[in-house]
Design an enzyme around this catalytic site. Structure first.
Site, PDB file in Angstrom:
ATOM      1  N   SER A 119       4.777 -20.479  15.716  1.00 55.42           N
ATOM      2  CA  SER A 119       3.707 -21.591  15.317  1.00 55.42           C
ATOM      3  C   SER A 119       1.824 -20.405  14.795  1.00 55.42           C
ATOM      4  O   SER A 119       1.249 -19.911  15.206  1.00 55.42           O
ATOM      5  CB  SER A 119       3.482 -22.990  15.588  1.00 55.42           C
ATOM      6  N   ASP A 120       1.292 -20.655  13.511  1.00 57.57           N
ATOM      7  CA  ASP A 120      -0.127 -20.152  13.769  1.00 57.57           C
ATOM      8  C   ASP A 120      -0.603 -21.051  14.625  1.00 57.57           C
ATOM      9  O   ASP A 120       0.048 -22.123  14.895  1.00 57.57           O
ATOM     10  CB  ASP A 120      -0.278 -20.785  11.907  1.00 57.57           C
ATOM     11  N   TRP A 121      -1.691 -20.675  14.928  1.00 58.54           N
ATOM     12  CA  TRP A 121      -2.478 -21.387  15.738  1.00 58.54           C
ATOM     13  C   TRP A 121      -2.516 -23.505  15.481  1.00 58.54           C
ATOM     14  O   TRP A 121      -3.687 -23.361  14.586  1.00 58.54           O
ATOM     15  CB  TRP A 121      -3.425 -20.756  15.946  1.00 58.54           C
ATOM     16  N   ALA A 122      -1.764 -23.932  16.277  1.00 57.15           N
ATOM     17  CA  ALA A 122      -2.254 -25.525  16.257  1.00 57.15           C
ATOM     18  C   ALA A 122      -1.304 -26.001  14.870  1.00 57.15           C
ATOM     19  O   ALA A 122      -1.571 -26.939  14.684  1.00 57.15           O
ATOM     20  CB  ALA A 122      -3.399 -25.906  16.961  1.00 57.15           C
ATOM     21  N   ALA A 123      -0.483 -24.912  13.826  1.00 57.92           N
ATOM     22  CA  ALA A 123       0.137 -25.517  13.377  1.00 57.92           C
ATOM     23  C   ALA A 123       1.301 -26.531  13.433  1.00 57.92           C
ATOM     24  O   ALA A 123       2.732 -26.851  12.740  1.00 57.92           O
ATOM     25  CB  ALA A 123       0.551 -24.307  11.693  1.00 57.92           C
TER      26      ALA A 123
END
Length: 880
Positions: free
Chosen positions: A298-302
């Site tokens: 995931s992108d950061w906290a996506a």
């Protein structure tokens, strides 16, 4: 003792209020006629990695040997980040000490090693694409790989091929390679090879449709207080099936073919389902159709859900926490994933596949961490000593920064060479450039963008914009470059060397002085800029995406004031994308215009070398510059009453993005895609074509899958005591652990799976799949085109012939002209060379939305060879 494992729907459940019905694919895949909404179909299960014949088999053999011995907790620890600032890198996984696997280090970014000392800020992806030089694509990747390796990084978060750059105002366009999928794919594949040759895994991003930063995340005051508080969901990029395949997915296919180890899913929704839990995008398109064998992070906290994202194909959660919940110790995964496996909400086979894919990718890319290759820096402090875990001030004080200089002669030379070859000469009347010391005795330099920012260059993620442009802002920047060279430094040095009278006026608003000095100058150079970046930083009201394509710092008026007083005015545009040049492009006193993307640390050196003739310009525009701003696809800023913004502009433009739109609509641009002048003239002639392999309309059937495998350890889920938190371990409040608390009780999970959910693996690949990047036949050479090129000038130079393909006019599918080849060749004066272009089957193919496969239409094709998409010098026909 009876044990109960709670499954919280908030944490592990669907996490989204979206329809879960199955969806039949139509001509406009994703658009549901009945509801008039864009919907992503479901696709289950996640294809098991390691079943492609002859692909990554050694890596999977090693990975399976390890995973077969791991506990559930050890597997979960590989999948979940330890939390923000709970390790030296921007992303850190848990470790598996029993098998010698340390915390994996994931670090930005596409332009260099972010947030570390002594690292090089390389030319941006956009600038790199403008070189049109395949050798430099690879060399830049190798230089990046050397520096990431030297800093102890295991996984580099780049290259970027999303955004594709279809919106001129897109904030992060500069990170990727230009507004064409073919160019992006070639550049990304070479970058990946260069990185992974140096034992650093590449992570291609952002998958998919990440074309703007505004509304890329749901509203959260901790993320961006300027976001509309009514934004309940991220923006949905609504993309039709054919455009998805022929545009947005195209460079990801190149990346997978090149062996990329990981893919990052994006914050936005795609056809109204979040990217990181979009089973159609991850399970079907990425892992089934493109045969991706690595892992999805995931992108950061996506990540927006727990079990739902797991069964939809997400393999790793970064940095581990919830969106807006940094340092809270709360995660969708970690302990909650362990719970979900024990109560069988998430099949243990899915967890096995996550862990196996992660380890197989490490083996396949030779990036498996060793004791002597661990991070030697801290991303969160520049001090030599600090807390072992930055956020935990009770953790031991240790040496966190070893101040390792990762650069060498190769990396320095590569950074400068890419910067020089990326600069595009847009206008050069009266042989203004290169500057002749015999003609120019008095030289004036002006513009804020020529000199240093008064605040220095160590602003948060390169957010200092009142000086020379080196990078865009955000996580794609380097952060703490070793040094940065401004145009002022190098232009003044060259002026001194040539014994010129030189002056620099920084002031760009009070134009009295600059007008006076310009009237006495033999030449005036005006350096201007326009900057963009990532949406978590808001600069002058620009939330990442640019509010417009106007030059910053009153630059249009500055150029006008100088040009009205100096008949020999040179404008140097430094920008993160297209800018409006209409106020000065045709001004008779503006005799030369140069464009430079973010060139990195050596920006000033490269610009001065081009201006003074120490290097010849050979860059070409990787996008189209319009005469009218109405011809650009707009940024969506409308937030509907339901708080769920949608981007329908991508569907409205469909295949017609950038030059395809201008060509199809017969709109004359200011500067076309591929345009770039030189100090020499060239001749292009004698185009010939030959068939390399017979091409049928339909793809051949791919090879069968290898047998499904199992670790036969399902009995593990009957022993949750094995996952209890170790009684003798020190517990950090913010740290994300895979362990269970011993006071929980066990009950059956009550999870509502989406309609159509299944755990049954396919036995045969789909027709367009079965190989890395898709069906192997797509990657076979079908035709070869040759053309002669000759240097008619007086100096050795580099020339870029470009091949554009025109499909049969009487074909079933309306297909716009598209780039399908380019080469950069060095020619001495008078020298002639024959350049060969290879057309792969995929280059000739169109996506048939009915058959759900690539087909090659019969008919007459035309290969157009020129120096820009609208400047064709010769062509050749061939019939299939």
């Amino acid at each position: 003792m009876l044990l109960i494992l709670e499954l919280l729907v908030l944490i592990i459940g669907l996490g989204v209020a979206l329809p879960v019905q199955t969806h039949n694919l139509t001509d406009n895949q994703g658009f549901d006629e009945e509801s008039s909404q864009w919907i992503s179909p479901h696709y289950y299960p996640t294809p098991q990695g390691g079943r492609l014949q002859g692909v990554w088999q050694d890596a999977y053999t090693k990975a399976k040997a390890l995973v077969s011995q791991m506990t559930i907790v050890e597997k979960v620890n590989l999948t979940t980040g330890t939390g923000w600032q709970l390790g030296p890198c921007v992303g850190n996984t848990g470790s598996v000490p029993r098998f010698g696997i340390p915390n994996l280090c994931l670090q930005d970014g596409p332009l260099g090693v972010r947030l570390t000392d002594f690292s090089t800020g390389y030319p941006s992806g956009m600038a790199t694409g403008a070189t049109f030089n395949k050798d430099l694509f690879l060399q830049r990747g190798q230089a990046l790989g050397h520096e990431f390796n030297s800093k102890g990084v295991h996984i580099a978060l780049g290259p970027a091929v999303g955004p594709l750059g279809v919106k001129a105002r897109g904030g992060r366009n500069f990170e990727a390679f230009g507004s064409d999928p073919y160019l992006q794919g070639i550049a990304a594949a070479a970058t990946i090879k260069g990185l992974q040759e140096n034992n650093v895994m590449a992570c291609v991003k952002h998958f998919i449709g990440n074309e703007q930063d505004i509304y890329r995340q749901p509203s959260n005051s901790k993320v961006d207080p300027e976001y509309d508080p009514a934004t309940k969901e991220s923006i949905s990029a609504n993309i039709p099936d054919r455009a998805m395949h022929e545009l947005y997915l195209w460079p990801f296919a190149d990346s997978i073919r090149a062996g990329v180890g990981s893919v990052m899913c994006s914050y936005n929704r795609v056809n109204n389902t979040y990217s990181c839990e979009n089973s159609y995008m991850i399970n079907h398109l990425l892992k089934e159709e493109l045969g991706f064998q690595g892992f999805v992070v995931s992108d950061w906290a996506a990540q927006m859900s727990g079990a739902y994202s797991a069964i939809s194909g997400l393999d790793m959660s970064m940095p581990g926490e919830l969106l807006g919940g940094w340092n809270t110790g709360k995660s969708y995964w970690g302990q909650n994933l362990t719970k979900a496996v024990y109560n069988e909400t998430v099949p243990i086979e899915r967890l096995d596949d996550m862990a196996t894919r992660i380890l197989a990718a490490l083996y396949a890319t030779n990036s498996f961490p060793t004791k002597d290759r661990l991070p030697n820096f801290s991303s969160f402090t520049t001090k030599e000593y600090g807390n072992e875990f930055f956020v935990d001030k009770t953790s031991p004080v240790v040496k966190v920064n070893h101040f390792v200089d990762p650069s060498n002669d190769f990396t320095e030379d590569t950074a400068l060479k890419v910067a020089e070859e990326s600069i595009v000469l847009l206008k050069n009347e009266k042989n203004t450039l290169p500057i002749s010391p015999n003609k120019v005795r008095k030289l004036l330099l002006s513009g804020i963008a020529a000199g240093p920012d008064p605040k220095g260059y160590e602003c948060s993620d390169q957010s200092c914009v009142d000086g020379a442009l080196f990078e865009g802002w955000g996580s794609g920047s380097v952060g703490y470059p070793k040094y940065q060279v401004t145009p002022f430094e190098e232009i003044s040095a060259n002026a001194r060397k040539n014994k010129m009278q030189f002056d620099y006026i920084r002031e760009s608003f009070d134009l009295t002085q600059v007008s006076t000095v310009a009237s006495d100058a033999h030449m005036s150079i005006v350096v201007v800029s326009a900057v963009s970046g990532e949406g978590y930083l808001i600069i002058d009201g620009n939330r990442g995406d640019k509010n417009n394509v106007t030059l910053w710092h009153n630059s249009d008026n500055l150029i006008k004031a100088v040009a009205e007083n100096c008949a020999n005015t040179v404008v140097v545009i430094t920008s993160t994308g297209q800018v409006d040049v209409e106020s000065f492009a045709d001004h008779p006193n503006v005799t030369a215009i140069v464009w430079a993307g973010p060139l990195g640390d050596r920006s000033g050196t490269a610009i001065a070398n081009i201006l003074f003739g120490n290097a010849n310009p050979s860059g070409h525009l990787p996008f189209t510059v319009a005469k009218s701003n109405d011809d650009y696809i707009p940024i969506v800023t409308y937030n509907p009453p339901n708080g769920e913004p949608e981007d329908n502009t991508l569907a409205e433009h469909d295949l017609l993005v950038d030059y395809r739109y201008f060509e199809e609509k017969n709109i004359e641009p200011r500067y076309a895609f591929g345009y770039g002048l030189s100090y020499n003239e060239y001749k292009v002639s004698n185009a010939k074509v030959s068939a390399a392999k017979k091409v049928d309309e339909e793809l051949p059937q791919p090879k069968l899958y290898l047998a499904e495998y199992s670790y036969n350890k399902t009995e593990e889920i009957n022993n949750p005591e094995d996952a209890f938190f170790p009684s003798n371990a020190r517990r950090i409040q913010e740290f994300l652990y895979p362990y269970l608390d011993s006071n929980v009780t066990l009950k059956d999970g009550n999870y509502e799976y989406p309609d159509g959910y299944s755990t049954e693996q396919r036995t045969t690949p789909i027709q367009p799949g079965g190989g890395l990047g898709g069906n192997d036949a797509l990657w076979e050479v079908a035709y070869k085109v040759e053309v002669d090129v000759q240097n008619l000038g007086n100096s050795t130079d580099k020339f870029v012939p470009q091949l554009y393909l025109k499909h049969p006019e009487d074909g079933k599918f309306e297909t716009p002209v598209q780039l399908r080849g380019f080469e950069k060749v060095e020619l001495s004066p008078g020298e002639k060379k024959t350049v060969e272009f290879e057309l792969l089957r995929r280059d000739l193919s169109v996506w048939d939305t009915t058959r759900q496969s690539w087909i090659v239409e019969s008919g007459t094709y035309e290969a157009l060879i020129g120096v820009a998409v609208n400047d064709i010098k010769t062509s050749v026909l061939f019939t299939i």
